[in-house]
Write a protein that holds these residues in place. Structure first.
Motif, PDB file in Angstrom:
ATOM      1  N   VAL A 112      29.308  47.432  51.490  1.00  0.00           N
ATOM      2  CA  VAL A 112      30.369  47.975  52.334  1.00  0.00           C
ATOM      3  C   VAL A 112      31.597  48.136  51.457  1.00  0.00           C
ATOM      4  N   ARG A 113      32.141  49.327  51.459  1.00  0.00           N
ATOM      5  CA  ARG A 113      33.251  49.657  50.576  1.00  0.00           C
ATOM      6  C   ARG A 113      34.386  48.652  50.670  1.00  0.00           C
ATOM      7  N   GLU A 114      34.735  48.270  51.904  1.00  0.00           N
ATOM      8  CA  GLU A 114      35.900  47.401  52.100  1.00  0.00           C
ATOM      9  C   GLU A 114      35.581  45.943  51.813  1.00  0.00           C
ATOM     10  N   MET A 115      34.333  45.601  51.665  1.00  0.00           N
ATOM     11  CA  MET A 115      33.985  44.192  51.448  1.00  0.00           C
ATOM     12  C   MET A 115      33.462  43.973  50.028  1.00  0.00           C
ATOM     13  N   THR A 116      32.145  44.048  49.826  1.00  0.00           N
ATOM     14  CA  THR A 116      31.671  43.802  48.459  1.00  0.00           C
ATOM     15  C   THR A 116      32.106  44.915  47.515  1.00  0.00           C
ATOM     16  N   GLY A 117      32.307  46.117  48.040  1.00  0.00           N
ATOM     17  CA  GLY A 117      32.790  47.207  47.190  1.00  0.00           C
ATOM     18  C   GLY A 117      34.140  46.865  46.598  1.00  0.00           C
ATOM     19  N   ASP A 118      35.046  46.388  47.454  1.00  0.00           N
ATOM     20  CA  ASP A 118      36.386  46.015  46.988  1.00  0.00           C
ATOM     21  C   ASP A 118      36.334  44.810  46.063  1.00  0.00           C
ATOM     22  N   SER A 119      35.459  43.864  46.377  1.00  0.00           N
ATOM     23  CA  SER A 119      35.358  42.678  45.517  1.00  0.00           C
ATOM     24  C   SER A 119      34.893  43.075  44.126  1.00  0.00           C
ATOM     25  N   ALA A 120      33.915  43.974  44.081  1.00  0.00           N
ATOM     26  CA  ALA A 120      33.407  44.421  42.789  1.00  0.00           C
ATOM     27  C   ALA A 120      34.511  45.155  42.033  1.00  0.00           C
ATOM     28  N   LYS A 121      35.278  45.950  42.757  1.00  0.00           N
ATOM     29  CA  LYS A 121      36.370  46.688  42.130  1.00  0.00           C
ATOM     30  C   LYS A 121      37.411  45.716  41.577  1.00  0.00           C
ATOM     31  N   ARG A 122      37.697  44.665  42.365  1.00  0.00           N
ATOM     32  CA  ARG A 122      38.665  43.669  41.909  1.00  0.00           C
ATOM     33  C   ARG A 122      38.173  42.992  40.630  1.00  0.00           C
ATOM     34  N   ALA A 123      36.880  42.691  40.605  1.00  0.00           N
ATOM     35  CA  ALA A 123      36.326  42.035  39.409  1.00  0.00           C
ATOM     36  C   ALA A 123      36.485  42.942  38.195  1.00  0.00           C
ATOM     37  N   ALA A 124      36.160  44.221  38.383  1.00  0.00           N
ATOM     38  CA  ALA A 124      36.232  45.159  37.261  1.00  0.00           C
ATOM     39  C   ALA A 124      37.676  45.372  36.817  1.00  0.00           C
ATOM     40  N   LEU A 125      38.570  45.532  37.780  1.00  0.00           N
ATOM     41  CA  LEU A 125      39.979  45.758  37.443  1.00  0.00           C
ATOM     42  C   LEU A 125      40.559  44.522  36.775  1.00  0.00           C
ATOM     43  N   GLY A 126      40.182  43.364  37.285  1.00  0.00           N
ATOM     44  CA  GLY A 126      40.684  42.115  36.734  1.00  0.00           C
ATOM     45  C   GLY A 126      40.241  41.932  35.292  1.00  0.00           C
ATOM     46  N   ALA A 127      39.081  42.477  34.976  1.00  0.00           N
ATOM     47  CA  ALA A 127      38.591  42.364  33.602  1.00  0.00           C
ATOM     48  C   ALA A 127      39.251  43.398  32.706  1.00  0.00           C
ATOM     49  N   GLY A 128      40.050  44.276  33.284  1.00  0.00           N
ATOM     50  CA  GLY A 128      40.777  45.251  32.478  1.00  0.00           C
ATOM     51  C   GLY A 128      40.130  46.611  32.423  1.00  0.00           C
ATOM     52  N   ALA A 129      39.240  46.884  33.354  1.00  0.00           N
ATOM     53  CA  ALA A 129      38.550  48.172  33.320  1.00  0.00           C
ATOM     54  C   ALA A 129      39.278  49.206  34.169  1.00  0.00           C
ATOM     55  N   ILE A 130      38.921  50.448  33.943  1.00  0.00           N
ATOM     56  CA  ILE A 130      39.338  51.522  34.837  1.00  0.00           C
ATOM     57  C   ILE A 130      38.138  51.796  35.721  1.00  0.00           C
ATOM     58  N   VAL A 131      38.332  51.755  37.036  1.00  0.00           N
ATOM     59  CA  VAL A 131      37.199  51.988  37.928  1.00  0.00           C
ATOM     60  C   VAL A 131      37.148  53.475  38.251  1.00  0.00           C
TER      61      VAL A 131
END
Lengths: 608, 374, 473
Positions: free
Chosen positions: A111-130
């Motif tokens: 779900v975009r707003e749930m695990t989708g957002d969490s995954a995005k947060r993980a990637a952004l937090g690691a310094g990536a561009i999503v």
């Protein structure tokens, strides 16, 4: 990479950050019992053809430092000399990188707003561009999703979805989209696309089956959302860093060489900035917002109540993306910050010319004012995106009582609260290279609209990434340099939340300090500046008018200690949210008044 | 004194240019080292995997996903035609069977017992890579493509729209300052690379498109015209994939600006020759500029080396100012003060002194000039 | 018939009281057209007979002309009894006489009222006809007074506007205009701000949770049939839930207690799956009928919940005692629950046990909120305006009434009377005399009560003083 040296023996630290346009090097030396940043150098980044070797830019920037510091860093083979002697080399060399467009990832969740957002947060937090988030509910048909995955050329893919023991069907469905789409990596055709799976642990076997063939490098790590009520982003972030080093960096031109030079793993620049801001927020117990406005993208970092969030606004920047900022913000919105008339057709051409020749700098005051107007809009838009993303977790069950009948708050509200913000840090060319600090302060206040009492600072020479990496190797040196050399405090902004009546009292103030003893009142629509030197503190007592909130509630008195800075104490009675007059002429007059209020441009600059 | 590096656009009358022709995925290379190829020759070809069509059989047959594999009439790897039965449920006592027909032509790729989803892959999509530039194959990249080399006149533009094309060069205006008007473009310019001087208007682009020109090259373009032609406002300068009917190349920048005289002269000398043009621009990491390549007669001599070291700013070098207030003006470096200078805007920057052709000089930040290379 | 009754009544009065002289006639007989009607009413008032009367008899005559010429207002029946009346006015209505020829000699009274009354509302007149009235006092011994005749004839008229309800007109027009205005605003594309209804926003979240957890969503459309408006509102929400479920590819189950509701729910869900572009994911077996029995149904749903542990439960419709049973079960299995009902008695249970609850109006506003259709949004907004006006009037009315009692200011009394009787009542645009008298009476009463209280207090004080004095000595 060599093993870390004994921290006691480290006296000379060389750090570089390979940005997409310039490579910045700083030198930290142990002088008189403490670590200080002593010299810096800059050179264009050389990832691209015709050079296609990032180390050339590194060598150029380090050579510049060498000339300034009168020290030789590069030996005859073009390598960095280590360890240091009296006149040569450095003890450790570290680097961050965002060259080659940084780390580009595609993430997927159920779900975009749930695990989708969490995954995005993980990637952004690691310094990536999503680049994109693929989810079951992203309003795209499966074949459209597949087409999108094919078109993207990410460096790696992060797949999450399902809590532990939750859905497997949806997760496998997504994997079954990714596998046949066979996304091509950006660099190198014999490179296996790394895929990180951080979803439902019960689906691991099935996921492994799906990616068994087809040239994928599947890595499995802990679920980043084991239950909906909690995120566990750490393992996924670490995995991203590992893969960044092992796979992505090794493919970019010259990085294999650079990696052998450094004494600590190369980090993606934004990840390092996030690290240092989190450290500062934790140690000082404050809420911090940091912004880095670059040529192509704008990164916003926030730490509120120890929750870290980062967003990348991919197409909001001051050179490559300047045209996009003008398109998204619309020209009238940009021009409202400019106190004189400008020809729109010429401006549009001017903007496009900046886009195709991104390295140019404004030579005239008018050009500078316009560029800073664009910057305000870029920052404002980036902050709006950040607020929308930095929210509480969604999908959490609530406990209610009958008392909640008329106040059923929904989840997923933003955790960004300007009133609770203590420190706002600016970095990025247009902010840190502004000719006057007052301009930087004003850009921050206009774009972020801090409320209550907020301290403003800028990263003097964009040293935060270097210090982020250094904090992992030598925390003592990193904190010392951060305190003394990294941040330049601009001052403190005191602003009322609410809409004061123009010309009527917004708040009354009394400032008591060693050098500054003043009292008076700020009227609605006014902004003014009191001198308070860096290093000095004063106590301010404010009585806001009815409906104006300075932090203690509408109309309630506050008493706070404020720190000085190169700009001083800024008292802002313009109200929040900040409203500019619609009418062009009135707007120009208002902006002109504000610019004068904080002496943003030197006297002759306010020519109309 | 440190070397100052200021990349500029390459405009050269004679250079040895290598063009890398590569397939997106592995395939067959049709040429071998030493072959002479033309622009339109296919040098490598492959087939991209076809489109993917997921079909949720579990839902369509109201079955648990695990039962789906048993009901399949086609196995993984089997080809399937449009409207051919794909699966049939067992039904109740052999009755009430549901049959699902495939709505796509292709091959059954996977059958998933977890999701009940069957993936049918459509026919492969053929991909050809053309020679693009006439020249000699100097290297074959195993299964991926080849490298073609030729002696060429090479012109880099600043910004372009549209992808690879080629055609005969036709200069439509008399001087490098003359704007490209619609009337300058004649019907016989079909398939040609039309060269103008100053600004091209949206009308002239439309006209060029109407006569079927392969490309249009000029000094400048107005942002408004570009927006009108494209139908949208260009946000970031990453282009090359537009399908607008022709390739557009701007050599100097946006606004009312003349083509550099050297560029114009070079194009004029090669009028009538075949040129390869690519408008793809990427102003980001991995910068790409649009290019005009004019292959020369082979054996016309070695590529002439430049008199200056590439990318080095020296007194006497020809430069172009690329930012207001002297935007687009060409001059030569007359001084290189090493100390930073305070600009009108209040910022401090390293500058240089430039002398314009009429003799006046100006102080310009080094960041705001580019070398005219070649 | 009327006439017979009248006579009977008169005789009744006659027999109850024995022998007396003829009573004095009533005075000041006035007939007025009753305002704000369709012309079928005339109000007759008089001052009672000087010596009192056991009853009054009322006579009426349709007349032509407007002045009683020469004839005395007081006329004895006996004196004119001999006169012959004939219909001389062919243009007048049936039985109408020229006014000069007026005589009630042969007439039977149209009505009789008891002696305490001093007014009579005649509701049998015709609009446009002129009438003369006469009133006669009747004593207990059945003696009759001379007739007291009205001075002028009265002509009831048809009033096009009921002035007593003008305020209703204003309020209705205002609300209608506001509705039209908001519909126009919504249509023009300007955003119409509708308060965020957390419960409906939460649908995405609840379905998302079910998806992530790999569980189903449960939708309970209440236990009443499709003819109940709440069930219909519930189905509107169902269509939204189904669309979300289709989008997320989550399983949705709808157990129903009525067969018709099942059919309607199937249609709704199928339509939603179709519009979400996933018609293949629709499975009609997921929408099924359990039983009409209230607790049989509840037990069935509860069993389903305990076994399948759905992660999202929606209760939208009419609920009775099963509300808490369902909601508590849902809470126990850890589902996100959203409820909506207009049953006031069940709301507290839902509020306490569910994550989000749509309360009454919110539930009905859901369709406007969900559809985003400008007409619906506009009327929703307009109705809200009406509610604001109503609430405002209630608050003002309470405020002024309280102030009036506290201050005894006549002005405040008038304002509060105006709000309650004119704006909200049927007293027309202006305060009338009877209202003023009422206010005066209330004030007098308060004064009297105060005075009495005061005197009582004084009395008590004096008693206390005396007692204290007695103690002291």
């Amino acid at each position: 990479m060599t093993t870390a040296l004994d921290p006691e023996k480290i006296k000379v630290i060389l750090a570089t950050d390979c940005g997409s346009t310039t490579t910045k090097a700083i030198l930290i030396q142990y002088v008189d019992g403490e670590y200080r940043q002593t010299h810096r150098g800059e050179a264009p980044t050389t990832v691209e053809k015709p050079f296609a070797d990032v180390t050339m830019g590194v060598v150029n920037s380090v050579t510049e430092i060498g000339e300034l510091a009168n020290r030789r860093f590069i030996d005859d083979d073009g390598k960095i000399i280590s360890p240091a002697t009296e006149t040569e080399g450095c003890d450790i060399y570290i680097s961050t990188s965002s060259a080659g467009g940084g780390l580009q990832m595609m993430v997927a969740g159920v779900v975009r707003e749930m695990t989708g957002d969490s995954a995005k947060r993980a990637a952004l937090g690691a310094g990536a561009i999503v680049m994109d988030v693929i989810a079951s509910n992203d309003d795209r048909r499966p074949h459209e999703q597949i087409q999108r995955i094919r078109d993207l050329r990410p460096d790696m893919i992060l797949i999450s979805g399902g809590i532990d023991g939750g859905t497997t069907t949806h997760v496998i469905q997504i994997c079954e989209l990714v596998a046949p789409a066979k996304p091509q990596p950006r660099f190198g055709s014999d490179y296996e696309m790394p895929i990180i799976y951080a979803g439902n642990k019960e689906a691991r076997d099935s996921v492994t089956d799906v990616f068994r063939e087809g040239g994928f490098d599947l890595q499995i790590c802990e679920n980043l959302r084991p239950v909906l009520e909690m995120e566990n982003l750490g393992p996924a972030r670490d995995k991203i860093h590992d893969i960044f080093l092992e796979h992505v960096m090794a493919q970019a031109p010259g990085y294999d060489k650079l990696m052998t030079w450094t004494d600590a793993p190369i980090m993606p620049t934004p990840g390092a900035v996030g690290d240092i801001l989190q450290t500062v927020a934790r140690i000082q117990g404050i809420n911090v917002v940091g912004v880095d406005i670059g040529g192509a993208t704008t990164d916003v970092f926030s730490v509120f109540d120890e929750t870290f969030n980062r967003t990348v606004s991919a197409n909001l920047g001051m050179s490559y993306s300047i045209s996009n900022v003008c398109a998204e913000a619309t020209m009238p919105n940009v021009l409202r910050w400019v106190p004189f008339d400008m020809d729109e057709r010429q401006l549009r051409n001017h903007v496009k010319n900046k886009m195709i020749r991104p390295t140019t700098i404004p030579q005239t005051k008018e050009a500078l004012m316009f560029e800073q107007a664009v910057a305000r809009e870029a920052l404002r838009l980036a902050y709006i995106q950040h607020k929308e993303f930095a929210t509480t977790l969604k999908g959490v069950q609530k406990q209610r009582t009958v008392g909640d009948t008329f106040s059923q708050e929904s989840t997923g509200d933003t955790i960004v609260n300007n009133m609770k913000l203590d420190l706002l840090v600016a970095s990025g060319g247009v902010l840190s290279h502004a000719p006057r600090m007052h301009q930087t302060a004003m850009l921050l206040i206009d774009a972020f609209e801090p409320e209550g009492v907020t301290r403003l600072a800028k990263d003097s020479i964009f040293m935060m990434p270097h210090l982020g990496v250094l904090s992992a190797v030598h925390p003592q040196a990193a904190t010392q340099v951060f305190d003394r050399d990294c941040l330049i405090y601009l001052g403190t902004c005191v602003a009322g939340k609410g809409l004061p009546k123009p010309g009527k009292t917004c708040f009354k103030y009394t400032v008591k300090g060693d050098t500054l003893n003043e009292s008076g009142e700020i009227r609605g629509g006014d902004i003014t500046m009191l001198p308070l030197e860096p290093g000095q503190t004063a106590t301010i007592e404010c009585d806001p008018a009815r409906g104006i909130d300075l932090g203690a509630g509408p109309g309630k008195r506050i008493t706070k200690d404020v720190q000085g800075g190169t700009v001083g104490l800024i008292l802002d009675g313009r109200g929040r949210p900040l409203a500019l007059p619609e009418d062009r002429a009135t707007c120009q007059a208002t902006i002109g008044k504000w610019i004068e209020g904080v002496q943003m441009y030197e006297e002759e600059a306010v020519a109309v | 004194m440190a070397k100052a590096y200021t990349p500029g656009l390459l405009v050269t009358s004679n250079t040895r240019h290598r063009s890398r022709r590569q397939l997106p995925i592995k395939g067959e290379v049709k040429v071998s080292v030493g072959d002479q190829v033309q622009a339109e020759d296919v040098v490598a070809e492959t087939a991209l995997p076809g489109d993917v069509h997921p079909i949720n059989l579990a839902n369509q047959m109201s079955l648990p996903p695990a039962d789906v594999p048993e009901c399949m009439l086609k196995k993984e790897g089997d080809p399937i035609a449009h409207d051919e039965p794909l699966a049939r449920s067992k039904g109740l006592f052999g009755l009430f069977k549901t049959t699902v027909n495939c709505q796509h032509e292709g091959t059954v790729e996977t059958v998933s017992p977890v999701t009940g989803q069957v993936i049918v892959r459509g026919k492969p999509i053929p991909v050809d890579v053309h020679g693009y530039m006439a020249g000699k194959v100097v290297e074959v990249l195993q299964e991926e493509g080849c490298i073609i080399e030729a002696e060429v006149a090479f012109i880099q533009g600043i910004f372009g729209i549209g992808g690879e094309t080629h055609g005969k060069i036709r200069v439509a205006v008399g001087s490098h300052e003359q704007p490209l008007a619609p009337d300058d473009i004649t019907d016989d310019m079909s398939g040609c690379v039309v060269v103008g001087g100053g600004r091209m208007s949206v009308a002239s682009i439309q006209r060029a498109k109407a006569v079927g020109a392969a490309a249009i090259v000029s000094g400048g373009i107005d942002d408004e015209d570009l927006k009108n032609f494209l139908g949208y406002d260009l946000g970031v300068a990453i282009t090359g994939r537009e399908r607008v009917g022709l390739t557009i190349i701007v050599t100097e920048g946006f606004g009312e600006i003349a083509m550099a005289q050297r560029t114009f002269e070079l194009l004029k000398t090669h009028e009538g020759r075949e040129a390869s043009v690519n408008g793809a621009t990427q102003i980001r990491a991995g910068v790409m500029r649009p290019e005009i390549i004019i292959p020369l007669e082979s054996g016309s001599g070695e590529a002439a080396g430049g008199a200056h070291e590439e990318g080095l700013l020296e007194i006497g070098r020809a430069i172009r100012v690329i930012r207001d207030p002297w935007f687009g003006m060409i001059g030569e470096v007359s001084g290189l003060p090493s100390e930073p200078h305070v600009l009108d805007s209040g910022s401090k920057a390293r500058v240089l002194e430039v002398r314009f052709p009429h003799g006046e000089t100006a102080i310009v930040p080094r960041a705001n000039v580019e070398l005219i290379e070649g | 018939m009327t006439r017979f009754l009248a006579v009977l009544m008169a005789m009744f009065f006659a027999v109850t009281v024995a022998y007396a002289a003829a009573p004095a006639p009533p005075t000041d007989v006035v007939a007025t057209d009753e305002p704000n009607d369709v012309g079928n009413q005339v109000q007759l008032t008089w001052k009672g007979s000087a010596g009192g009367a056991a009853g009054y008899m009322i006579f009426r005559k349709a007349v032509v002309g407007d002045q009683l010429s020469g004839a005395s207002q007081l006329e004895s029946v006996g004196e004119t009894a001999t006169g012959v009346t004939e219909p001389v006015n062919p243009e007048g209505p049936d039985g109408a006489v020229r006014i000069e020829d007026l005589s009630f000699a042969d007439d039977e009274p149209i009505a009789a009222v008891s002696g305490g009354e001093t007014s009579y509302l005649d509701e049998t007149v015709e609009a446009g006809t002129s009438y003369m009235y006469a009133v006669q006092a009747v004593s207990a011994t059945n003696e009759v007074s001379p007739l007291a005749i009205t001075e002028k004839p009265v002509t009831p008229t048809w009033d096009w506007i009921n002035e007593s309800k003008l305020w209703f007109l204003f309020i209705m027009l205002t609300i209608s205009l506001v509705v039209i205005l908001f519909v126009m605003i919504a249509k023009s594309g300007r955003p119409v701000k509708v308060r965020k209804i957390a419960g409906l926003e939460a649908v995405n979240e609840a379905v998302g949770r079910a998806t992530e957890m790999g569980r189903s969503c449960l939708f309970v459309p209440g236990i009443l049939d499709i003819n109940d408006i709440q069930t219909v509102a519930g189905l509107t929400v169902l269509s939204n839930v189904a669309k979300t479920a289709a989008k997320y590819d989550a399983k949705l189950e709808v157990p129903t207690a009525r067969s018709l509701v099942m059919t309607a729910a199937r249609e709704t869900v199928q339509g939603s799956f179709l519009s979400a572009g996933r018609p293949d994911a629709y499975n009609e077996d997921d929408i099924y009928y359990l039983t009409d029995e209230q607790f049989g149904y509840t037990a069935g749903v509860q069993g389903k919940m305990v076994r399948d542990k759905p992660a999202a439960c929606f209760y939208m419709g009419a609920f009775y005692a099963e509300s808490l049973i369902l909601a508590e079960t849902g809470n126990a299995i850890g589902a996100i629950q959203v409820a909506g009902t207009a049953m006031p008695s069940q709301l507290p249970f839902f509020v306490a046990a569910c994550d989000y609850t749509l309360i009454g109006e919110e539930f009905f506003a859901a369709s406007a909120y969900l559809s985003g259709d400008p007409e619906q949004l506009g009327s929703l907004k307009g109705q809200d305006m009406g509610k604001v006006i109503a609430a405002l009037l209630i608050v003002l009315g309470c405020l002024f009434s309280t102030l009036f009692v506290l201050t005894q200011s006549e002005k405040l009394g008038e304002i509060s009377a105006y709000i309650s009787e004119n704006i909200l009542g049927e007293e027309g645009l202006e305060l009338n005399d009877s209202q003023r008298e009422n206010i005066q009476a209330q004030m007098d009463q308060t004064k009297a009560v105060e005075a009495r209280n005061k005197s009582m207090a004084e009395l008590r004080q004096s008693i206390l003083d005396r007692a204290a004095g007695a103690d002291g000595t």
